[in-house]
Design a protein around this motif. Structure first.
Motif, PDB file in Angstrom:
ATOM      1  N   GLU A 108       0.831  -1.216   0.000  1.00  0.00           N
ATOM      2  CA  GLU A 108       0.000   0.000   0.000  1.00  0.00           C
ATOM      3  C   GLU A 108       0.864   1.264   0.000  1.00  0.00           C
ATOM      4  O   GLU A 108       0.584   2.224  -0.726  1.00  0.00           O
ATOM      5  N   LYS A 112       0.940   4.115  -2.981  1.00  0.00           N
ATOM      6  CA  LYS A 112       0.542   5.496  -2.692  1.00  0.00           C
ATOM      7  C   LYS A 112       1.509   6.512  -3.304  1.00  0.00           C
ATOM      8  O   LYS A 112       1.164   7.678  -3.469  1.00  0.00           O
ATOM      9  N   THR A 115      -0.303   6.779  -6.862  1.00  0.00           N
ATOM     10  CA  THR A 115      -1.695   7.195  -7.010  1.00  0.00           C
ATOM     11  C   THR A 115      -2.370   7.371  -5.658  1.00  0.00           C
ATOM     12  O   THR A 115      -1.962   6.758  -4.660  1.00  0.00           O
ATOM     13  N   SER A 116      -3.412   8.188  -5.648  1.00  0.00           N
ATOM     14  CA  SER A 116      -4.224   8.373  -4.444  1.00  0.00           C
ATOM     15  C   SER A 116      -5.559   7.643  -4.571  1.00  0.00           C
ATOM     16  O   SER A 116      -6.396   7.712  -3.663  1.00  0.00           O
ATOM     17  N   ASP A 117      -5.758   6.951  -5.687  1.00  0.00           N
ATOM     18  CA  ASP A 117      -6.998   6.206  -5.925  1.00  0.00           C
ATOM     19  C   ASP A 117      -7.066   5.023  -4.969  1.00  0.00           C
ATOM     20  O   ASP A 117      -6.297   4.069  -5.079  1.00  0.00           O
ATOM     21  N   VAL A 118      -8.017   5.065  -4.046  1.00  0.00           N
ATOM     22  CA  VAL A 118      -8.110   4.048  -2.982  1.00  0.00           C
ATOM     23  C   VAL A 118      -8.344   2.656  -3.556  1.00  0.00           C
ATOM     24  O   VAL A 118      -7.762   1.665  -3.086  1.00  0.00           O
ATOM     25  N   ILE A 121      -5.202   1.216  -5.135  1.00  0.00           N
ATOM     26  CA  ILE A 121      -4.267   0.792  -4.082  1.00  0.00           C
ATOM     27  C   ILE A 121      -4.713  -0.536  -3.471  1.00  0.00           C
ATOM     28  O   ILE A 121      -3.893  -1.442  -3.256  1.00  0.00           O
ATOM     29  N   ARG A 260      -0.035  10.559 -12.139  1.00  0.00           N
ATOM     30  CA  ARG A 260      -0.503  11.830 -11.569  1.00  0.00           C
ATOM     31  C   ARG A 260      -1.388  12.583 -12.553  1.00  0.00           C
ATOM     32  O   ARG A 260      -2.154  13.465 -12.151  1.00  0.00           O
ATOM     33  N   THR A 263      -5.920   8.305 -13.484  1.00  0.00           N
ATOM     34  CA  THR A 263      -5.954   6.845 -13.492  1.00  0.00           C
ATOM     35  C   THR A 263      -6.091   6.297 -14.908  1.00  0.00           C
ATOM     36  O   THR A 263      -5.491   5.275 -15.256  1.00  0.00           O
TER      37      THR A 263
END
Length: 443
Positions: A108, A112, A115-118, A121, A260, A263
């Motif tokens: 994880e 991170k 990407t910040s896409d939960v 991840i 960045r 996605t």
């Protein structure tokens, strides 16, 4: 000339077939994951980007060792080949341990960075943990495949690759979508299939080495540490390892910039890279043929023949690259329609493939010139400096500025990225013409 052609084809054709099988089956795997949607493609693509760094590190180590293996093979010194492989495995297993910890314990945190896409991840971590166990297996198999190709036993890695990739593809189909009483596992199933295939590949290579079925073998002699020998090996291997590690980090920075940007751009890069790999099918064979046909002649002190072989292989590379570049542009029109993505993303991928297809002659010249010619003569420091300057001094700054600051489109960023290859080609032509790579490093 007939002997040149016969020898080149005997090395290049099995490796080309292996690459074709690998690329074709990897495309099928990619399409299977692609049926799960853009998020799944992005998640698997980012994990594979981390694995790519390890693969490039291992490639660097094996290329460094390949300098010695090819020149020792020219002298038919099988004991020194064994000693070389044993010592380089110390390095690759150390790297595999580091990446195992990263992928298994901290996936994880690694994802991170990109990407910040939960959801990306979460799916990426699910895929990463089983894949982590394959790091040790892949490193050993990589070294074995390199060595067998270098001693002109290229058919053996071809057959082993066919078995492993077939297991991976069938396993993907069963475990991703489910079959009979086996439930659908999605990206987790894809990672299990990859691990099972790597296990099979490892044990076949190990069997061949231990049973001494080829000039590549392992006994206790291989792992008796020899300090002076190790230092001499690392004198030439360290720049290659450092080169490939920094190059893989640089390519990862490219992926980070595109991640960045969104996605959907991660997915676009993953798809376009899979299609582009068809362009590399032939060049894996040509690069390996160059290592053998240049390195063995240098090991025999046949410097005139080594230069002749290098020149002919470069000419063949450029001509072939024009054909393969046009081929991947043509194929992309059909392949991209098989993905479960929207039309706007398909259009972006098609434009990107046109750019990389047209750049194939320059990219392939760089690959064969650096890996096959300069490194074969131990000119590893010059090769490293050329690649690192072109990537970190030219490519990455241009891509970061255009992608993150100026917010250019993905195709426009790809065009800027190709400037790196042009600079590298200019430097590579100059270095090859100096003839400083023409030397025997094992006497």
């Amino acid at each position: 000339m007939k002997e040149f052609t016969r020898r080149m084809l005997s090395i290049a054709i099995p490796i080309t077939l292996q690459n074709l099988i690998s690329t074709g089956l990897n495309l099928v795997d990619n399409l299977m994951v692609g049926q799960l949607g853009t998020t799944a493609i992005a998640a698997v693509g980012l994990v594979n980007q981390v694995v790519f760094i390890l693969n490039l590190f291992t490639f660097g180590a094996s290329s460094g060792a390949g300098i010695f293996v090819s020149q020792y093979w020219g002298k038919r010194d099988e004991k020194s080949i064994e000693k070389t492989l044993g010592h380089i495995i110390y390095i690759t297993m150390g790297a595999a341990t580091v990446f195992f910890v990263l992928l298994f314990a901290f996936p994880e945190g690694i994802l991170k960075i990109f990407t910040s896409d939960v959801e990306v991840i979460r799916l990426g971590a699910e895929y990463a943990r089983p894949v982590a166990f394959s790091t040790f297996l892949t490193s050993f198999s990589f070294i074995m495949a390199m060595a067998l190709r270098t001693v002109e036993k290229a058919r053996i890695p071809l057959y082993i690759s066919l078995v492993a990739l077939s297991i991976n593809t069938v396993g993907n189909y069963i475990l991703i979508f489910g079959f009979g009483s086996i439930p659908a596992m999605g990206v987790f199933g894809a990672s299990i299939a990859t691990l099972v295939a790597r296990i099979a590949e490892f044990f076949i290579f190990l069997f061949i080495a231990l049973r001494r079925l080829t000039p590549i073998r392992f006994t206790l002699y291989a792992f008796r540490f020899d300090g002076p020998f190790f230092r001499r090996l690392m004198k030439y291997a360290t720049p290659v390892i450092f080169n490939e590690f920094l190059w893989s980090l640089g390519v990862t920075v490219y992926s980070l910039v595109m991640a960045r940007m969104g996605t959907e751009f991660i997915a676009a890069r993953n798809i376009s890279s899979t299609i582009e790999n068809f362009g590399f099918v032939i060049f894996g064979g040509l690069a390996s043929a160059t290592v053998v046909m240049v390195g063995t002649e240098l090991g025999r002190n046949n410097f005139t023949q080594a230069k002749f072989n290098a020149r002919k292989l470069i000419q063949l590379t450029v001509i072939t690259a024009i054909v393969t570049g046009l081929m991947i542009i043509f194929l992309s029109r059909f392949i991209v329609q098989l993905y479960n993505i929207d039309q706007a993303l398909k259009d972006i991928v098609l434009t990107v493939v046109v750019i990389v297809g047209l750049a194939q002659p320059i990219k392939m010249f760089n690959a064969v010139n650096i890996v096959g010619i300069l490194r074969s003569g131990g000119d590893t420091k010059a090769a490293m400096l050329m690649e690192i300057f072109s990537l970190w001094g030219v490519g990455i700054p241009l891509v970061a500025i255009t992608g993150l600051v100026l917010n250019w489109s993905l195709p426009a960023v790809y065009i800027v990225m190709m400037v790196e290859e042009l600079v590298k080609a200019i430097l590579g032509i100059w270095r090859t013409k100096t003839g400083k790579w023409v030397r025997n490093v094992v006497d």
